[in-house]
Design an enzyme around this catalytic site. Sequence first.
Site, PDB file in Angstrom:
ATOM      1  N   TYR A   1      10.443  61.241  67.607  1.00  0.00           N
ATOM      2  CA  TYR A   1       9.296  60.225  68.221  1.00  0.00           C
ATOM      3  C   TYR A   1       8.705  59.664  67.115  1.00  0.00           C
ATOM      4  CZ  TYR A   1       4.686  59.443  70.209  1.00  0.00           C
ATOM      5  OH  TYR A   1       3.773  58.791  71.095  1.00  0.00           O
TER       6      TYR A   1
ATOM      7  N   ASP B   1      12.262  48.417  84.617  1.00  0.00           N
ATOM      8  CA  ASP B   1      12.317  49.220  82.843  1.00  0.00           C
ATOM      9  C   ASP B   1      12.085  48.308  82.098  1.00  0.00           C
ATOM     10  OD1 ASP B   1      13.713  50.693  81.276  1.00  0.00           O
ATOM     11  OD2 ASP B   1      14.382  51.978  83.006  1.00  0.00           O
ATOM     12  N   VAL B   2      11.798  48.816  80.952  1.00  0.00           N
ATOM     13  CA  VAL B   2      11.847  48.139  79.328  1.00  0.00           C
ATOM     14  C   VAL B   2      12.900  48.211  79.257  1.00  0.00           C
ATOM     15  CG1 VAL B   2       9.329  47.610  79.288  1.00  0.00           C
ATOM     16  CG2 VAL B   2      10.272  49.601  78.193  1.00  0.00           C
TER      17      VAL B   2
ATOM     18  N   LYS C   1       8.365  56.335  65.768  1.00  0.00           N
ATOM     19  CA  LYS C   1       7.009  56.068  66.001  1.00  0.00           C
ATOM     20  C   LYS C   1       6.875  54.964  63.807  1.00  0.00           C
ATOM     21  CE  LYS C   1       5.107  55.577  69.484  1.00  0.00           C
ATOM     22  NZ  LYS C   1       5.208  54.674  70.567  1.00  0.00           N
TER      23      LYS C   1
HETATM   24  P1  NAD Z   1       1.684  57.498  79.903  1.00  0.00           P
HETATM   25  O1  NAD Z   1       2.929  57.871  79.509  1.00  0.00           O
HETATM   26  O2  NAD Z   1       0.646  57.580  80.476  1.00  0.00           O
HETATM   27  O3  NAD Z   1       2.360  56.053  79.286  1.00  0.00           O
HETATM   28  C1  NAD Z   1       3.724  55.269  78.771  1.00  0.00           C
HETATM   29  C2  NAD Z   1       3.699  54.060  80.321  1.00  0.00           C
HETATM   30  O4  NAD Z   1       5.344  53.962  79.946  1.00  0.00           O
HETATM   31  C3  NAD Z   1       3.992  55.791  82.144  1.00  0.00           C
HETATM   32  O5  NAD Z   1       3.674  54.544  82.597  1.00  0.00           O
HETATM   33  C4  NAD Z   1       5.376  55.785  81.472  1.00  0.00           C
HETATM   34  O6  NAD Z   1       5.853  55.275  82.832  1.00  0.00           O
HETATM   35  C5  NAD Z   1       5.891  54.384  80.618  1.00  0.00           C
HETATM   36  N1  NAD Z   1       7.919  54.194  80.583  1.00  0.00           N
HETATM   37  C6  NAD Z   1       7.990  54.805  79.955  1.00  0.00           C
HETATM   38  N2  NAD Z   1       9.356  54.357  79.710  1.00  0.00           N
HETATM   39  C7  NAD Z   1       9.778  53.756  79.920  1.00  0.00           C
HETATM   40  C8  NAD Z   1      10.617  51.966  80.721  1.00  0.00           C
HETATM   41  N3  NAD Z   1      11.647  52.529  80.487  1.00  0.00           N
HETATM   42  N4  NAD Z   1      10.172  51.396  80.982  1.00  0.00           N
HETATM   43  C9  NAD Z   1       8.868  50.752  81.305  1.00  0.00           C
HETATM   44  N5  NAD Z   1       7.723  52.111  81.375  1.00  0.00           N
HETATM   45  C10 NAD Z   1       8.687  52.893  80.533  1.00  0.00           C
HETATM   46  O7  NAD Z   1       1.540  57.761  78.165  1.00  0.00           O
HETATM   47  P2  NAD Z   1       0.535  57.096  76.553  1.00  0.00           P
HETATM   48  O8  NAD Z   1      -0.009  58.148  76.377  1.00  0.00           O
HETATM   49  O9  NAD Z   1      -0.871  55.802  77.875  1.00  0.00           O
HETATM   50  O10 NAD Z   1       1.347  55.935  76.106  1.00  0.00           O
HETATM   51  C11 NAD Z   1       1.459  55.187  75.850  1.00  0.00           C
HETATM   52  C12 NAD Z   1       2.069  54.590  74.233  1.00  0.00           C
HETATM   53  O11 NAD Z   1       1.441  55.129  73.533  1.00  0.00           O
HETATM   54  C13 NAD Z   1       3.587  55.439  74.173  1.00  0.00           C
HETATM   55  O12 NAD Z   1       3.876  54.171  73.387  1.00  0.00           O
HETATM   56  C14 NAD Z   1       3.019  56.299  73.352  1.00  0.00           C
HETATM   57  O13 NAD Z   1       4.258  56.748  72.104  1.00  0.00           O
HETATM   58  C15 NAD Z   1       1.266  56.008  71.911  1.00  0.00           C
HETATM   59  N6  NAD Z   1       0.377  57.196  72.194  1.00  0.00           N
HETATM   60  C16 NAD Z   1       0.179  57.713  72.718  1.00  0.00           C
HETATM   61  C17 NAD Z   1      -0.307  58.574  72.189  1.00  0.00           C
HETATM   62  C18 NAD Z   1      -1.701  59.540  73.139  1.00  0.00           C
HETATM   63  O14 NAD Z   1      -1.907  61.324  72.717  1.00  0.00           O
HETATM   64  N7  NAD Z   1      -1.224  59.849  74.024  1.00  0.00           N
HETATM   65  C19 NAD Z   1      -0.693  59.320  70.592  1.00  0.00           C
HETATM   66  C20 NAD Z   1       0.145  58.258  70.363  1.00  0.00           C
HETATM   67  C21 NAD Z   1       0.953  57.007  70.131  1.00  0.00           C
END
Ligand code: NAD
Length: 255
Positions: free
Chosen positions: A153, A62-63, A157
């Site tokens: 959020y 867990d980060v 960011k």
């Molecule tokens: P996702 O939910 O599929 O992936 C995020 C991952 O982070 C998950 O596997 C989750 O379990 C993990 N995570 C969360 N908290 C954690 C913790 N404390 N320790 C370890 N792992 C943890 O979503 P995604 O869309 O792949 O998101 C990845 C990144 O991209 C995020 O930072 C998100 O904010 C960013 N993002 C996503 C989108 C979108 O539309 N999907 C758009 C812009 C930015």
Amino acid sequence: MSFAGKSVIVTGASSGIGRATAEHLAKQDANLVLVGRNEEQLQNTVDLCLKATQNVLKIVADVCIEADAERIIQETIAKFAKLDVLINSAGIIGSGTIETTTLDQYDRIMNVNVRAIFRLTQLAVPHLIASKGNIVNLSSVCGIRSFPNVLAYNMSKTAVDQFTNCVALELADKGVRVNSVCPGVIETELHKRGGMDQEAYARFLEHCKKTHALGRAGNVEEVAAAIAFLASDASSFITGVQLPVDGGRHAMCPR
Ligand code: NAD
């Protein structure tokens, strides 16, 4: 673009953009350190990567937990002897306005999206200086544009972007580059984990046809390709940028 001999940490690798980035870099021969909390899902990513490379280290962590962050760096160095790239993809979203966001939600989002990146980066920096490596942070179009009802959020960011630029300047003379990607809406589990039900998510994706100039939401491979570019030597003169990967959304204005 080859990552042969480069060791790369990807957080949030058990799903979404993190998983796609891991797969993309596995095909470019990277030595991969895959970090996630859900062991079963993380193993699924490992299995996908093993189709392309044998050099994969799985770390269930867990980060947000300090001891886990330390273990991520220690186990990386123990396995691959160095660190070339840190990709901070773990993140969470939640909706809420100034009137509805609880302090608990604010703290959770800031802890994962900002504090954890700050700490893991701190621990990684000595190794990145030694390798003249680089960092890619996951920001969002929400970091560079303002949208209502995702207040914590969006703030998180924007903090990632400021962090990216400050650290880029602090480490430039040590040969370390630091960049972020700013995706638009990408189809992953993020929004559903953040509280949207299936029906609302379907409506949200439909709405993306209007909110993204290219007329659709993006997919994880499109973000992984941009991350790989920033992490590679192909971007050797690029540091301190926020690269939109958003189908033109950042350039749009209501009219
Ligand atoms: P996702 O939910 O599929 O992936 C995020 C991952 O982070 C998950 O596997 C989750 O379990 C993990 N995570 C969360 N908290 C954690 C913790 N404390 N320790 C370890 N792992 C943890 O979503 P995604 O869309 O792949 O998101 C990845 C990144 O991209 C995020 O930072 C998100 O904010 C960013 N993002 C996503 C989108 C979108 O539309 N999907 C758009 C812009 C930015």
